[in-house]
Design an enzyme around this catalytic site. Structure first.
Site, PDB file in Angstrom:
ATOM      1  CB  CYS A  45      -1.028   0.097   0.750  1.00  0.00           C
ATOM      2  SG  CYS A  45      -2.588   0.692   1.024  1.00  0.00           S
ATOM      3  CG  HIS A  58      -4.206  -3.691   1.990  1.00  0.00           C
ATOM      4  ND1 HIS A  58      -3.278  -3.083   3.425  1.00  0.00           N
ATOM      5  CD2 HIS A  58      -4.376  -2.684   1.529  1.00  0.00           C
ATOM      6  CE1 HIS A  58      -3.457  -1.876   3.074  1.00  0.00           C
ATOM      7  NE2 HIS A  58      -3.888  -1.617   2.449  1.00  0.00           N
ATOM      8  CD  GLU A  60      -2.414  -6.277   4.619  1.00  0.00           C
ATOM      9  OE1 GLU A  60      -2.667  -5.572   4.795  1.00  0.00           O
ATOM     10  OE2 GLU A  60      -2.147  -6.598   2.868  1.00  0.00           O
TER      11      GLU A  60
END
Length: 211
Positions: A82, A191, A193
């Site tokens: 990011c 992202h 994750e």
């Protein structure tokens, strides 16, 4: 034994999710800004949320820019996420204020040219042929949350033996850079994750590059 990964701890929010995602795909993860851990890890993850200028201040406060540069110079893998991608560029412009970035890549982070900002949600990407990060997940969707991005790529390589970076694009009101793979330095605007199975697969792909 899993690859040893340090997630850079410099005050950025929501980094526990990155730690958990890396652990989920088999990495041995530490959360630290200690120079020894940064330099000795198989891989370093540089997360980032919020404002470009705030992230740069946080990195400077723990002297992280020096250690990031030393890893890259020594061909030691680094992954930005990011705003961790954005600060790898030359500068960011937010509310008319220009902030110098780390400068590994030429380019300016600017507000996205879209009617709806922030760009929040799932989106497809266009990885280049031969991408290691996106191997096997070229047609998947990833989760984005951002209002700014790099919308122009001006990396001019005139050295024959130098491999040009691989750039992945996405669209929101126009094209913007979704990821870059450049030797030891890789980064994603989205992202991983928060991107479910596709994000986990991308992190696994990155771990495979750690040697």
């Amino acid at each position: 034994m899993g690859r040893r990964v340090t997630v850079l701890d410099y005050g950025s929010g929501n980094i526990r999710s990155a730690v958990r995602a890396l652990e989920h795909v088999g990495a041995e993860v530490s959360l630290s800004h200690d120079s020894k851990e940064i330099l000795e890890a198989d891989g370093l993850v540089v997360p980032g949320v919020g404002a470009f200028a705030t992230v740069m201040e946080g990195l400077k406060a723990v002297d992280a820019i020096r250690w990031i540069g030393r890893r890259i110079a020594g061909s030691r893998p680094v992954l930005g996420i990011c705003v961790g991608l954005q600060v790898m560029f030359e500068e960011g412009v937010e509310h008319g204020v220009r902030t110098q970035g780390i400068g590994e890549w030429p380019g300016t982070v600017e507000r996205l040219a879209a009617e709806v900002v922030p760009h929040m949600g799932w989106n497809t990407v266009r990885p280049p042929e031969g991408s290691e990060l996106f191997s096997g997940i070229e047609n998947e969707r990833f989760y984005f949350v951002h209002s700014y991005g790099v919308q122009h790529w001006n990396f001019d390589v005139n050295v024959p033996e130098m491999t040009p970076p691989q750039v992945t694009w996405a669209d929101h009101g126009g094209p913007f850079i979704a990821a870059v793979e450049n030797g030891p330095l890789s980064a994603t605007q989205f992202h991983p994750e928060k991107s479910g199975d596709a994000g986990a697969a991308l992190l696994q792909n990155w771990l495979r590059t750690l040697g």
